[in-house]
Design a protein around this motif. Structure first.
Motif, PDB file in Angstrom:
ATOM      1  N   PRO A 164     -17.091 -21.527 -18.042  1.00 33.05           N
ATOM      2  CA  PRO A 164     -16.141 -21.869 -19.112  1.00 33.05           C
ATOM      3  C   PRO A 164     -14.738 -22.166 -18.568  1.00 33.05           C
ATOM      4  O   PRO A 164     -14.336 -23.305 -18.534  1.00 33.05           O
ATOM      5  CB  PRO A 164     -16.168 -20.655 -20.030  1.00 33.05           C
ATOM      6  CG  PRO A 164     -17.428 -19.920 -19.686  1.00 33.05           C
ATOM      7  CD  PRO A 164     -17.707 -20.218 -18.248  1.00 33.05           C
ATOM      8  N   CYS A 165     -14.038 -21.174 -18.099  1.00 28.69           N
ATOM      9  CA  CYS A 165     -12.674 -21.400 -17.605  1.00 28.69           C
ATOM     10  C   CYS A 165     -12.647 -21.257 -16.091  1.00 28.69           C
ATOM     11  O   CYS A 165     -13.529 -20.629 -15.512  1.00 28.69           O
ATOM     12  CB  CYS A 165     -11.717 -20.347 -18.157  1.00 28.69           C
ATOM     13  SG  CYS A 165     -11.656 -20.345 -19.919  1.00 28.69           S
ATOM     14  N   VAL A 166     -11.605 -21.774 -15.491  1.00 29.95           N
ATOM     15  CA  VAL A 166     -11.430 -21.562 -14.051  1.00 29.95           C
ATOM     16  C   VAL A 166     -11.261 -20.066 -13.765  1.00 29.95           C
ATOM     17  O   VAL A 166     -11.806 -19.543 -12.783  1.00 29.95           O
ATOM     18  CB  VAL A 166     -10.238 -22.384 -13.527  1.00 29.95           C
ATOM     19  CG1 VAL A 166      -9.820 -21.922 -12.139  1.00 29.95           C
ATOM     20  CG2 VAL A 166     -10.612 -23.857 -13.491  1.00 29.95           C
ATOM     21  N   VAL A 167     -10.540 -19.382 -14.649  1.00 31.74           N
ATOM     22  CA  VAL A 167     -10.351 -17.943 -14.419  1.00 31.74           C
ATOM     23  C   VAL A 167     -11.691 -17.201 -14.516  1.00 31.74           C
ATOM     24  O   VAL A 167     -11.924 -16.229 -13.786  1.00 31.74           O
ATOM     25  CB  VAL A 167      -9.281 -17.359 -15.376  1.00 31.74           C
ATOM     26  CG1 VAL A 167      -9.258 -15.849 -15.317  1.00 31.74           C
ATOM     27  CG2 VAL A 167      -7.901 -17.911 -15.009  1.00 31.74           C
ATOM     28  N   THR A 168     -12.585 -17.670 -15.352  1.00 32.85           N
ATOM     29  CA  THR A 168     -13.935 -17.073 -15.391  1.00 32.85           C
ATOM     30  C   THR A 168     -14.623 -17.295 -14.048  1.00 32.85           C
ATOM     31  O   THR A 168     -15.227 -16.380 -13.470  1.00 32.85           O
ATOM     32  CB  THR A 168     -14.795 -17.732 -16.505  1.00 32.85           C
ATOM     33  OG1 THR A 168     -14.017 -17.901 -17.665  1.00 32.85           O
ATOM     34  CG2 THR A 168     -16.038 -16.928 -16.804  1.00 32.85           C
ATOM     35  N   VAL A 225       2.090 -15.957  -6.961  1.00 34.53           N
ATOM     36  CA  VAL A 225       0.942 -16.797  -7.303  1.00 34.53           C
ATOM     37  C   VAL A 225       0.558 -16.556  -8.758  1.00 34.53           C
ATOM     38  O   VAL A 225       0.879 -15.494  -9.330  1.00 34.53           O
ATOM     39  CB  VAL A 225      -0.240 -16.513  -6.335  1.00 34.53           C
ATOM     40  CG1 VAL A 225      -0.869 -15.147  -6.565  1.00 34.53           C
ATOM     41  CG2 VAL A 225      -1.296 -17.614  -6.395  1.00 34.53           C
ATOM     42  N   TYR A 226      -0.113 -17.529  -9.347  1.00 32.18           N
ATOM     43  CA  TYR A 226      -0.587 -17.479 -10.739  1.00 32.18           C
ATOM     44  C   TYR A 226      -1.101 -16.066 -11.093  1.00 32.18           C
ATOM     45  O   TYR A 226      -2.031 -15.555 -10.465  1.00 32.18           O
ATOM     46  CB  TYR A 226      -1.688 -18.529 -10.880  1.00 32.18           C
ATOM     47  CG  TYR A 226      -2.302 -18.647 -12.244  1.00 32.18           C
ATOM     48  CD1 TYR A 226      -1.515 -18.911 -13.362  1.00 32.18           C
ATOM     49  CD2 TYR A 226      -3.679 -18.513 -12.424  1.00 32.18           C
ATOM     50  CE1 TYR A 226      -2.092 -19.033 -14.619  1.00 32.18           C
ATOM     51  CE2 TYR A 226      -4.256 -18.637 -13.673  1.00 32.18           C
ATOM     52  CZ  TYR A 226      -3.454 -18.889 -14.767  1.00 32.18           C
ATOM     53  OH  TYR A 226      -4.017 -19.003 -16.010  1.00 32.18           O
ATOM     54  N   GLY A 227      -0.450 -15.451 -12.084  1.00 40.07           N
ATOM     55  CA  GLY A 227      -0.675 -14.040 -12.413  1.00 40.07           C
ATOM     56  C   GLY A 227      -2.132 -13.619 -12.537  1.00 40.07           C
ATOM     57  O   GLY A 227      -2.522 -12.557 -12.016  1.00 40.07           O
TER      58      GLY A 227
HETATM   59  C1  LIG Z   1      -3.879 -22.000 -10.553  1.00 36.29           C
HETATM   60  C2  LIG Z   1      -4.476 -21.885 -11.918  1.00 36.29           C
HETATM   61  N1  LIG Z   1      -5.754 -21.505 -12.055  1.00 36.29           N
HETATM   62  C3  LIG Z   1      -6.333 -21.381 -13.267  1.00 36.29           C
HETATM   63  C4  LIG Z   1      -5.618 -21.639 -14.414  1.00 36.29           C
HETATM   64  C5  LIG Z   1      -6.263 -21.431 -15.749  1.00 36.29           C
HETATM   65  O1  LIG Z   1      -7.403 -22.177 -15.877  1.00 36.29           O
HETATM   66  P1  LIG Z   1      -8.401 -21.864 -17.067  1.00 36.29           P
HETATM   67  O2  LIG Z   1      -7.632 -22.012 -18.331  1.00 36.29           O
HETATM   68  O3  LIG Z   1      -9.479 -22.883 -16.900  1.00 36.29           O
HETATM   69  O4  LIG Z   1      -8.884 -20.479 -16.843  1.00 36.29           O
HETATM   70  C6  LIG Z   1      -4.285 -22.036 -14.329  1.00 36.29           C
HETATM   71  C7  LIG Z   1      -3.498 -22.285 -15.536  1.00 36.29           C
HETATM   72  O5  LIG Z   1      -2.316 -22.427 -15.524  1.00 36.29           O
HETATM   73  C8  LIG Z   1      -3.707 -22.164 -13.044  1.00 36.29           C
HETATM   74  O6  LIG Z   1      -2.434 -22.552 -12.893  1.00 36.29           O
END
Ligand SMILES: Cc1ncc(COP(=O)(O)O)c(C=O)c1O
Length: 414
Positions: free
Chosen positions: A121-125, A147-149
């Protein structure tokens, strides 16, 4: 007929004028100048800000999405799915992976086979799945702050430990500290690397030499390398995005995370991918994903993503041109800010502002900015090293950008 709308900024920050109009399908500055009305759509960036701060005059320059309409081809694809009238369980097909592979070949000259793509689903997933699949509970995971929290949370909430290898800020540009990284891998403090390329919020594009050195470390210590390349498309010439997949061999323990979400402004649809050439790594990722019951198959997301990857290159080229000019406007304007340094933006639409010389505490700085009716990201969202910094999102129409700069002047030019 695709219908877009126009909005102009009417001097006072509180006045946004919205007009429906037909749109010529050329993605020039006039197209991006029009922006799109997002208030009232539950957009986190807009409605979330109003909810949080209760200030209708405030300009949102925070959350990392853009105030532009998504490309017409995506709008049409989503409308076609909406017209189905029923949205039952939906196949994720070979076409979905093919579209991604075609895009990466066209835009980055990276060869990906369809069976190397795992949807998520998401990159964070995908980040969390990768961390959990490739490390053990209690292991250390190396990150490079600021870096991205969610990098921190992805590690900690997976029961792993964050091992920080801070970047070095030297002569106004961030650098990786490879010596420190190697020490942390050699001592087994860290058993995976979670890397951001290009880098949010520092705006760095990693060179081929830097990416090769990183990969060499991963190989030397047998440390899996998880590379978040969500911002890959937003790289400004003369820099070039060097994907980890361009350098890695099939047996390297490498995962690349990507999505069309940032690039085409469809983050709310939640569709991304984990890509690995290594079949063992893919098996581990798939097992972990399936164990968590993570599935994809949202018909809107899949259709939007296929369209993004196949039919939106002209829109993307226009967007990049527009963002370059936004970036240049900010850099030029920032010359009048004697105590605030804007880090050079090699990639992303997120500018990193070093405000430490203002002599304000972070609370004072944030309050002053809110009082000036501008909402930016608190640098501390990116870890403790973000103290004294804020992040400014420039993915917006120029009228909004200029209004935001006027707000920033109130804090930075006093
Ligand atoms: C480096 C990075 N990774 C992942 C995300 C979020 O991605 P997603 O919404 O697909 O989880 C962001 C959003 O700002 C991001 O900057």
């Amino acid at each position: 007929m695709y219908t877009a709308a126009a909005w102009t900024h009417n001097e006072s920050a509180s006045e946004y004028i919205w007009k429906g109009m037909n749109h010529m399908e050329t993605f020039d500055a006039a197209y991006f100048d029009r922006g799109i009305e997002r208030r009232g759509t539950n957009a986190v960036k807009w409605d979330g800000m109003y909810r949080q701060h209760g200030d209708k005059d405030m300009i949102p320059m925070w959350v990392a999405d853009m105030d532009f309409p998504s490309p017409p081809a995506i709008q049409a694809a989503v409308a076609r799915v909406a017209a189905q009238g029923t949205w039952g369980y939906t196949l994720v097909t070979e076409e979905d992976a093919k579209a991604l592979c075609g895009f990466w070949k066209r835009r980055h000259n990276v060869e990906i086979e369809t069976d190397q793509v795992l949807m998520s689903p998401c990159v964070v997933t995908g980040m969390r799945i990768s961390v959990q699949a490739l490390t053990m509970p209690g292991d250390g995971v190396l990150i490079n702050p600021p870096v991205y929290g969610p990098f921190y949370q992805a590690v900690r909430e997976s029961g792993r430990q964050v091992i920080e290898s801070p970047m070095i800020l030297e002569e106004g540009r961030y650098h990786l500290n490879f010596t420190d990284m190697e020490e942390k891998l050699a001592s087994h403090a860290a058993s995976a690397i979670l890397f951001c390329s290009p880098h949010n919020p520092c705006g760095r594009v990693w060179t081929e030499a830097e990416m090769s050195e990183l990969l060499a470390l991963s190989r030397k210590y047998g440390t899996p390398l998880i590379c978040d390349e969500i911002h890959a498309e937003f790289v400004y010439a003369p820099a070039r995005h060097v994907s980890i997949l361009e350098l890695a061999d099939p047996m390297d323990a490498v995962v690349m995370l990507c999505a069309a979400s940032k690039t085409f402004n469809v983050a709310g649809l939640q569709q991304s991918a984990m890509v690995s050439r290594n079949p063992q790594i893919r098996r581990r990722l798939a097992t972990c994903r399936d164990r968590a019951g993570v599935v994809t198959g949202n018909p809107f997301s899949l259709a939007a993503t296929r369209a993004a990857y196949t039919d939106c290159d002209a829109w993307l080229d226009g967007l990049l041109q527009y963002l370059v000019e936004n970036k240049d406007i900010v850099m030029e304007h920032a010359r009048s800010w004697k105590q605030v340094r804007v880090l050079p933006l090699e990639a992303t639409y997120l500018m990193w502002l070093d405000c430490r010389e203002l002599g304000l505490s972070q609370e004072e700085l944030l309050k002053a900015l809110l009082d000036a009716h501008i909402c930016v990201n608190d640098g501390r969202f990116f870890g403790p090293l973000g103290e004294g910094f804020v992040r400014l999102n420039i993915g917006c129409p120029r009228a909004q950008l200029r209004a935001a700069l006027a707000c920033l002047d109130k804090v930075f030019c006093r």
